[in-house]
Structures are given as C-alpha cells and as structure tokens.
Design an enzyme around this catalytic site. Structure first.
Site, PDB file in Angstrom:
ATOM      1  N   GLY A  46      40.210  37.486  39.437  1.00  0.00           N
ATOM      2  CA  GLY A  46      40.160  38.083  38.011  1.00  0.00           C
ATOM      3  C   GLY A  46      41.558  38.518  37.557  1.00  0.00           C
ATOM      4  O   GLY A  46      42.347  38.788  38.665  1.00  0.00           O
ATOM      5  N   GLN A  51      47.607  43.523  33.034  1.00  0.00           N
ATOM      6  CA  GLN A  51      48.327  43.307  34.532  1.00  0.00           C
ATOM      7  C   GLN A  51      49.508  42.237  34.338  1.00  0.00           C
ATOM      8  O   GLN A  51      50.283  42.326  34.917  1.00  0.00           O
ATOM      9  CB  GLN A  51      47.227  42.373  35.235  1.00  0.00           C
ATOM     10  CG  GLN A  51      46.316  43.410  35.937  1.00  0.00           C
ATOM     11  CD  GLN A  51      45.367  42.744  36.823  1.00  0.00           C
ATOM     12  OE1 GLN A  51      44.333  42.285  36.470  1.00  0.00           O
ATOM     13  NE2 GLN A  51      45.507  42.804  38.130  1.00  0.00           N
ATOM     14  N   CYS A  92      43.205  43.768  44.415  1.00  0.00           N
ATOM     15  CA  CYS A  92      43.419  43.734  42.911  1.00  0.00           C
ATOM     16  C   CYS A  92      45.154  42.806  42.951  1.00  0.00           C
ATOM     17  O   CYS A  92      45.814  43.297  44.028  1.00  0.00           O
ATOM     18  CB  CYS A  92      43.881  44.795  42.407  1.00  0.00           C
ATOM     19  SG  CYS A  92      44.481  44.925  40.735  1.00  0.00           S
ATOM     20  N   HIS A 134      35.333  45.653  37.644  1.00  0.00           N
ATOM     21  CA  HIS A 134      36.867  45.805  38.038  1.00  0.00           C
ATOM     22  C   HIS A 134      37.666  45.401  37.051  1.00  0.00           C
ATOM     23  O   HIS A 134      38.631  46.338  36.458  1.00  0.00           O
ATOM     24  CB  HIS A 134      37.228  44.794  39.192  1.00  0.00           C
ATOM     25  CG  HIS A 134      38.760  44.957  39.515  1.00  0.00           C
ATOM     26  ND1 HIS A 134      39.096  45.592  40.885  1.00  0.00           N
ATOM     27  CD2 HIS A 134      39.682  44.441  39.113  1.00  0.00           C
ATOM     28  CE1 HIS A 134      40.370  45.369  41.087  1.00  0.00           C
ATOM     29  NE2 HIS A 134      40.824  44.822  40.027  1.00  0.00           N
ATOM     30  N   GLU A 135      37.455  44.435  36.241  1.00  0.00           N
ATOM     31  CA  GLU A 135      38.268  43.797  35.287  1.00  0.00           C
ATOM     32  C   GLU A 135      38.132  44.931  34.143  1.00  0.00           C
ATOM     33  O   GLU A 135      39.225  45.047  33.259  1.00  0.00           O
ATOM     34  CB  GLU A 135      38.115  42.386  34.560  1.00  0.00           C
ATOM     35  CG  GLU A 135      38.387  41.386  35.810  1.00  0.00           C
ATOM     36  CD  GLU A 135      40.056  41.529  36.491  1.00  0.00           C
ATOM     37  OE1 GLU A 135      40.667  41.903  36.053  1.00  0.00           O
ATOM     38  OE2 GLU A 135      39.744  41.543  37.760  1.00  0.00           O
ATOM     39  N   HIS A 138      40.222  47.816  34.152  1.00  0.00           N
ATOM     40  CA  HIS A 138      41.579  47.651  33.989  1.00  0.00           C
ATOM     41  C   HIS A 138      41.938  47.748  32.261  1.00  0.00           C
ATOM     42  O   HIS A 138      42.832  48.292  31.807  1.00  0.00           O
ATOM     43  CB  HIS A 138      42.261  45.931  34.091  1.00  0.00           C
ATOM     44  CG  HIS A 138      42.581  46.135  35.335  1.00  0.00           C
ATOM     45  ND1 HIS A 138      43.560  46.609  36.023  1.00  0.00           N
ATOM     46  CD2 HIS A 138      42.233  44.804  36.501  1.00  0.00           C
ATOM     47  CE1 HIS A 138      43.840  46.179  37.469  1.00  0.00           C
ATOM     48  NE2 HIS A 138      43.159  45.076  37.517  1.00  0.00           N
TER      49      HIS A 138
HETATM   50 NI    NI Z   1      42.580  44.340  39.310  1.00  0.00          NI
END
Ligand code: NI
Length: 171
Positions: A46, A51, A92, A134-135, A138
């Site tokens: 992902g 990011q 990550c 997790h995403e 972010h």
């Molecule tokens: Ni990540």
C-alpha cells in the site's frame, strides 16, 4: 509510468492530517497512477498520498490476488467497523528495510470513493484489514512505528525468525 520519491520517517509530511478530496481532476488521476506505479516499483502492499508529499486523503492498496482482484483506490476512506485481533510484523515503504510487531483488528470495513468518486464499501480480513488500517493511519499522520511492540527489526532478521519457525514446525 512515473515514480515519485517516497518520503521517509522524519519527513514532516508523514505527521500531517491530510485534507479530504472534493473532486477528482486530471492532477488527482495522475497522482493515483503515480501512487500505483511507485507502490509496485517499491514492492509494497500500500501507499498513501502523504508518503509522496501530497497531503490529500488518497491511498492505494494491493494485498495480492488472495485478497483482491484489482488494486484498491481509496479516496476519503472512513473506517465503519473493526473486529477481532491480529498480531504480526508490519512494514512501511517510508521505513525501508525494517518491520515491527503491531497488533491490529483482524477485520475492517471501510467506506471510500473510487477514482470516479463513486462510493463503495470494502471489507477485509488479515493482511487486507491490516493494510486498510495502516493506510488510513497515514492520512491522519500516524506512523506504525508508534504502535510497535518491542524494537524494529531488519528484513534479514525477520527472514531468520521465519526460517527458524518453519524449521521448528517441520521437526
Ligand atoms: Ni506505510
């Protein structure tokens, strides 16, 4: 195909709360394509817009055929429900070469918009649930390293652990 530079831990972009997407324009479409290209190039599961330095609520996920037929494009994703628990190593692309143990719900139900701004619901268990959570973390400026139990280990150390586990199972 265009690759974008992945920001690494320490970059302030990774700690910001991202803004919702109001409409998908040509720039958004290019961003989504670039996120997919960059994720596949880096062999990740992902990737979220912050990011690559874009503070918008967009993420892409491909947890593999076992979980999804096509890559997921998530715009303005929202967690509707979680259940259960899973404990596993997580990594990550913004923390390259390392993983850490993170406990997360084993199931997640998420509402999001696709690249045409059509609303959809996605449900996932195991790795897909982990990737969704997790995403979405972010997009709120949360990094998994704040949730790890114990120290981060390198990918090589993880490979050793998994090898030992397999040997123990086989003996
Ligand atoms: Ni990540």
């Amino acid at each position: 195909m265009a690759l974008r530079q992945i920001r690494e831990l320490g970059d302030p972009c990774l700690l910001k709360v991202c803004k919702p997407v109001k409409a998908v324009n040509e720039r958004t479409k290019i961003l989504i394509e670039d996120l997919l290209d960059t994720m596949y190039d880096a062999e990740g599961v992902g990737l979220a817009a912050p990011q690559v330095g874009v503070l918008r609520r967009i993420a892409v996920i491909d947890a593999g055929e076992e979980y999804q037929e096509e890559p997921l494009i998530l715009i303005n994703p929202e967690i509707l429900e979680t259940a259960g628990e899973q404990k596993d190593y997580e990594g990550c692309l913004s923390v390259p070469g390392k993983v850490g143990m993170v406990t997360r719900p084993n199931y997640a139900k998420v509402r999001a918009y696709d690249a045409d701004m059509n609303e959809f619901i996605v449900e996932g268990e195991g790795l897909l649930a982990r990737a969704l959570l997790h995403e979405i973390d972010h997009l709120d400026g949360n990094m998994y390293v704040e949730k790890t139990e114990g120290a981060l280990i390198t990918n090589e150390e993880l490979a050793e652990i998994l090898k030992k586990q397999q040997e123990e199972e086989e003996s």
